[in-house]
Design a protein around this motif. Structure first.
Motif, PDB file in Angstrom:
ATOM      1  N   LYS A  19      71.392  35.575  25.365  1.00  0.00           N
ATOM      2  CA  LYS A  19      70.934  34.342  26.027  1.00  0.00           C
ATOM      3  C   LYS A  19      70.881  34.604  27.530  1.00  0.00           C
ATOM      4  N   ALA A  20      69.713  34.393  28.106  1.00  0.00           N
ATOM      5  CA  ALA A  20      69.543  34.652  29.536  1.00  0.00           C
ATOM      6  C   ALA A  20      70.209  33.563  30.367  1.00  0.00           C
ATOM      7  N   GLN A  21      70.801  33.955  31.485  1.00  0.00           N
ATOM      8  CA  GLN A  21      71.395  32.994  32.411  1.00  0.00           C
ATOM      9  C   GLN A  21      70.346  32.567  33.441  1.00  0.00           C
ATOM     10  N   PRO A  22      70.545  31.420  34.065  1.00  0.00           N
ATOM     11  CA  PRO A  22      69.599  30.982  35.103  1.00  0.00           C
ATOM     12  C   PRO A  22      69.549  31.991  36.253  1.00  0.00           C
ATOM     13  N   VAL A  23      68.409  32.058  36.926  1.00  0.00           N
ATOM     14  CA  VAL A  23      68.275  32.966  38.068  1.00  0.00           C
ATOM     15  C   VAL A  23      68.782  32.268  39.326  1.00  0.00           C
ATOM     16  N   ARG A  24      69.177  33.080  40.289  1.00  0.00           N
ATOM     17  CA  ARG A  24      69.595  32.543  41.593  1.00  0.00           C
ATOM     18  C   ARG A  24      68.371  32.441  42.488  1.00  0.00           C
ATOM     19  N   ARG A  25      68.065  31.245  42.946  1.00  0.00           N
ATOM     20  CA  ARG A  25      66.877  31.019  43.760  1.00  0.00           C
ATOM     21  C   ARG A  25      67.168  31.373  45.227  1.00  0.00           C
ATOM     22  N   VAL A  26      66.346  32.262  45.784  1.00  0.00           N
ATOM     23  CA  VAL A  26      66.425  32.612  47.204  1.00  0.00           C
ATOM     24  C   VAL A  26      65.018  32.523  47.776  1.00  0.00           C
ATOM     25  N   TYR A  27      64.926  32.478  49.089  1.00  0.00           N
ATOM     26  CA  TYR A  27      63.623  32.363  49.746  1.00  0.00           C
ATOM     27  C   TYR A  27      63.484  33.457  50.800  1.00  0.00           C
ATOM     28  N   ILE A  28      62.298  34.056  50.850  1.00  0.00           N
ATOM     29  CA  ILE A  28      62.008  35.044  51.885  1.00  0.00           C
ATOM     30  C   ILE A  28      60.788  34.568  52.664  1.00  0.00           C
ATOM     31  N   PRO A  29      60.730  34.863  53.963  1.00  0.00           N
ATOM     32  CA  PRO A  29      59.599  34.385  54.782  1.00  0.00           C
ATOM     33  C   PRO A  29      58.301  35.108  54.446  1.00  0.00           C
ATOM     34  N   LYS A  30      57.199  34.371  54.432  1.00  0.00           N
ATOM     35  CA  LYS A  30      55.865  34.937  54.248  1.00  0.00           C
ATOM     36  C   LYS A  30      55.218  35.138  55.613  1.00  0.00           C
ATOM     37  N   ALA A  31      54.139  35.911  55.643  1.00  0.00           N
ATOM     38  CA  ALA A  31      53.440  36.170  56.907  1.00  0.00           C
ATOM     39  C   ALA A  31      52.923  34.876  57.535  1.00  0.00           C
ATOM     40  N   SER A  32      52.614  33.891  56.679  1.00  0.00           N
ATOM     41  CA  SER A  32      52.080  32.619  57.166  1.00  0.00           C
ATOM     42  C   SER A  32      53.143  31.738  57.810  1.00  0.00           C
ATOM     43  N   GLY A  33      54.412  32.146  57.663  1.00  0.00           N
ATOM     44  CA  GLY A  33      55.500  31.333  58.193  1.00  0.00           C
ATOM     45  C   GLY A  33      56.178  30.498  57.124  1.00  0.00           C
ATOM     46  N   LYS A  34      55.531  30.370  55.964  1.00  0.00           N
ATOM     47  CA  LYS A  34      56.119  29.637  54.848  1.00  0.00           C
ATOM     48  C   LYS A  34      57.136  30.512  54.131  1.00  0.00           C
ATOM     49  N   LEU A  35      57.838  29.927  53.162  1.00  0.00           N
ATOM     50  CA  LEU A  35      58.854  30.654  52.410  1.00  0.00           C
ATOM     51  C   LEU A  35      58.371  30.930  50.991  1.00  0.00           C
ATOM     52  N   ARG A  36      58.664  32.154  50.525  1.00  0.00           N
ATOM     53  CA  ARG A  36      58.299  32.545  49.166  1.00  0.00           C
ATOM     54  C   ARG A  36      59.552  32.500  48.283  1.00  0.00           C
ATOM     55  N   PRO A  37      59.511  31.730  47.176  1.00  0.00           N
ATOM     56  CA  PRO A  37      60.699  31.654  46.316  1.00  0.00           C
ATOM     57  C   PRO A  37      60.822  32.898  45.425  1.00  0.00           C
ATOM     58  N   LEU A  38      62.026  33.450  45.378  1.00  0.00           N
ATOM     59  CA  LEU A  38      62.318  34.561  44.487  1.00  0.00           C
ATOM     60  C   LEU A  38      63.428  34.140  43.536  1.00  0.00           C
ATOM     61  N   GLY A  39      63.399  34.700  42.344  1.00  0.00           N
ATOM     62  CA  GLY A  39      64.447  34.429  41.371  1.00  0.00           C
ATOM     63  C   GLY A  39      65.234  35.695  41.096  1.00  0.00           C
ATOM     64  N   ILE A  40      66.538  35.689  41.329  1.00  0.00           N
ATOM     65  CA  ILE A  40      67.376  36.868  41.135  1.00  0.00           C
ATOM     66  C   ILE A  40      68.182  36.705  39.853  1.00  0.00           C
ATOM     67  N   PRO A  41      67.833  37.421  38.786  1.00  0.00           N
ATOM     68  CA  PRO A  41      68.622  37.341  37.551  1.00  0.00           C
ATOM     69  C   PRO A  41      69.960  38.057  37.712  1.00  0.00           C
ATOM     70  N   THR A  42      70.868  37.818  36.780  1.00  0.00           N
ATOM     71  CA  THR A  42      72.129  38.561  36.764  1.00  0.00           C
ATOM     72  C   THR A  42      71.842  40.024  36.433  1.00  0.00           C
ATOM     73  N   VAL A  43      72.821  40.882  36.668  1.00  0.00           N
ATOM     74  CA  VAL A  43      72.634  42.304  36.400  1.00  0.00           C
ATOM     75  C   VAL A  43      72.304  42.544  34.927  1.00  0.00           C
ATOM     76  N   LYS A  44      73.033  41.889  34.025  1.00  0.00           N
ATOM     77  CA  LYS A  44      72.753  42.086  32.594  1.00  0.00           C
ATOM     78  C   LYS A  44      71.341  41.639  32.250  1.00  0.00           C
ATOM     79  N   ASP A  45      70.912  40.508  32.784  1.00  0.00           N
ATOM     80  CA  ASP A  45      69.549  40.027  32.519  1.00  0.00           C
ATOM     81  C   ASP A  45      68.512  40.992  33.089  1.00  0.00           C
ATOM     82  N   ARG A  46      68.822  41.591  34.243  1.00  0.00           N
ATOM     83  CA  ARG A  46      67.897  42.562  34.822  1.00  0.00           C
ATOM     84  C   ARG A  46      67.788  43.804  33.941  1.00  0.00           C
ATOM     85  N   ILE A  47      68.895  44.216  33.348  1.00  0.00           N
ATOM     86  CA  ILE A  47      68.872  45.375  32.449  1.00  0.00           C
ATOM     87  C   ILE A  47      68.033  45.069  31.213  1.00  0.00           C
TER      88      ILE A  47
END
Length: 558
Positions: free
Chosen positions: A95-123
């Motif tokens: 069963k997959a766990q929820p991802v951790r939501r983080v944001y990184i800046p885009k060239a336009s100045g807006k933020l791009r949402p990224l989802g970081i899964p747990t290590v096991k989910d990434r494997i």
């Protein structure tokens, strides 16, 4: 079958060969059109030790190795990594766990949402990436270059240059398309219906949700950008667009960004646009009309950090050509890079010149490596000029009472005909600033339309990786020279040196035993492989390394 009792004794070369064989079987089954055979071959891969070990290696050695998910768990020790290999053998209750939501800046100045899964989910996702990517490659558009093995941005740039710079081409207008919120918007039902893999596992990936500000949010559409399986899912979603538009248009795509080349603005607007919208609508997607524009090649356009434009030249008139077509770094990218370098110089004002040069060289080499395959001489000179000015201003401000002659003698030296080379010193060590204006332009060779998982293509991609090693800029001249000597491959695992893992220099005859720094006594290894050579006592592995010249016959065991 490949197995091991300790992480440091894993035979990575054998794992890689076994994984490739299993992926080839998936490709073979997919070509027959039998989904049951594909699922059976995928199941064999998922349970194999080789695939599980390589999934753990990929997750714990890539750039995101120190990025944790919601459980804040990272795999640091060999014991933890080896346990992780066993933990994903049986996924019947996964069963997959929820991802951790983080944001990184885009060239336009807006933020791009990224989802970081747990290590096991990434494997687990990496395992399924291994299982579905052969199909993504087989169905890939011929002119799709993003998220694909042995292909990249430069293939896209060279294809556009060949098409738009041809004197016989009647297509002189381009539609630069932008999909609105691609990763968060893909229709789940379309993916579940069209992606051949275990539907329960795919549903776990898609419906895991995300955690933001300690609040769990459900996901009813899309998939997280930043997860290991997202590149293959993205390509599987958009594969077929080129064929759908037909031969009337030329289409090239990098990830979710694509260009459509046509004969007139009206044709692109009235024929291509409705067809694109129809293709995307079925997948739950739509174009961002504010960012989707039509350009002429004489007007020029920016794409993937590059500027494409035909410049008027009466001496180059031929056929439909009205001048010379050039691909250069975009002005926006040049200005942003200069700003970044100036900030580094200011930040290092109170640190040693050696540390400053070390940091600047890393940035300059990386930028030169990326842009040396297009027309970048002017951009390189511009960058160098602004760096020199910032360095001079910095040392003048740092040593207000010193004369210009003293500053020159302390911080500069003559190399060849250039007497203004900035130098950093630390004891007996000396570093000179990387001279980006003198980087030679090396034109990129367009990759052939071959499937990297097809055994018949192995030799072609081996030679392509070896060719890349001839002109690569790594962090230091020694590493670059070793990459060239080794034809771009690590002698321990036989995998490409350019797989985003950290690299280290290994002394065949250790320095404590009198080994020198000559190239014949050095090997360039992945950091993981270097540690394995230093600590593994496995006799079979050491015999293989001896044969490869990584060890000497009389090397003392630790």
């Amino acid at each position: 079958m490949t197995t091991a009792k300790k992480y440091e004794n894993i035979n990575w070369k054998r794992c890689q060969l076994e994984l490739f064989k299993l992926q080839s079987e998936i490709l073979k089954a997919f070509k027959t059109g039998d989904a049951k055979d594909v699922l059976k071959a995928q199941h064999t891969l998922i349970r194999s030790f080789a695939a599980r070990a390589l999934a753990v290696r990929k997750v714990t050695t890539n750039k995101g190795k120190n990025t944790y998910g919601i459980d804040k768990v990272l795999l640091k020790t060999n014991e933890e990594k080896f346990k992780a290999i066993s933990s994903v053998k049986n996924l019947s209750s996964y069963k997959a766990q929820p991802v951790r939501r983080v944001y990184i800046p885009k060239a336009s100045g807006k933020l791009r949402p990224l989802g970081i899964p747990t290590v096991k989910d990434r494997i687990v996702q990496t395992l399924y990436y291994f299982a579905i990517d052969p199909m993504a490659e087989e169905t890939a558009c011929k002119r799709s270059y993003g998220f694909r093995l042995h292909r990249g941005l430069h293939d896209n740039a060279i294809y556009l240059k060949l098409v738009l710079g041809s004197y016989t081409s009647t297509r002189r207008y381009i539609l630069k398309a932008d999909i609105k919120g691609f990763f968060p918007s893909v229709n789940h039902n379309w993916l579940l219906k069209n992606v051949i893999m275990d539907k329960r596992i795919l549903k776990e990936f898609l419906k895991a949700g995300y955690l933001k500000d300690f609040i769990l949010h459900d996901t009813t559409e899309g998939f997280p950008q930043g997860s290991p399986v997202s590149p293959s899912l993205a390509n599987l979603t958009l594969n077929g667009l080129e064929e759908y538009l037909g031969k009337e248009f030329l289409t090239t795509r990098y990830a979710d960004d694509f260009i459509v080349v046509g004969k007139s603005p009206e044709e692109l607007r009235n024929v291509a646009l409705p067809m694109i919208n129809s293709f995307l609508l079925e997948r739950g997607l739509s174009l961002d009309l504010d960012k989707t524009r039509i350009f002429s090649i004489e007007e020029g356009f920016d794409f993937l950090g590059l500027n494409f434009r035909e410049y008027p030249d009466k001496h180059r008139l031929k056929g439909t050509k009205k001048g010379i077509f050039l691909v250069k770094p975009s002005t926006t990218k040049v200005k942003a890079f200069v700003k970044e370098l100036v900030a580094i110089i200011k930040k290092h004002r109170n640190r040693s010149a050696y540390d400053l040069v070390l940091k600047l060289n890393q940035k300059l080499r990386g930028w030169a490596e990326h842009y040396k395959k297009v027309t970048s001489q002017k951009a390189f000179s511009t960058v160098h000029y602004h760096v020199w000015r910032a360095l001079w201003a910095m040392i003048r401000k740092k040593h207000r009472r010193r004369s210009k002659a003293w500053l020159y003698k302390t911080y500069f030296e003559k190399v060849g005909e250039n007497k203004w080379i900035f130098v950093g010193k630390k004891g007996k060590n000396k570093l000179t600033l990387f001279q980006i204006p003198y980087v030679p332009i090396k034109r990129h060779v367009l990759c052939k339309d071959l499937n990297a998982y097809d055994p018949a293509s192995v030799e072609y991609f081996y030679k392509r990786n070896a060719s890349r090693s001839k002109n690569v800029f790594l962090s230091g001249e020694t590493k670059s020279a070793l990459a060239k000597l080794q034809k771009g491959y690590c002698p321990v695992c036989d995998m490409s040196l350019f797989n985003d893992e950290d690299l280290e220099i290994h002394h065949v005859l250790p320095r404590r035993e009198g080994g020198d720094h000559s190239l014949k006594n050095l090997k360039l290894l992945h950091k993981l492989c270097h540690k394995q050579v230093e600590y593994s006592k496995d006799s079979n592995l050491r015999a293989a390394w001896l044969k490869k010249g990584v060890l000497l016959p009389d090397k003392k065991e630790k």
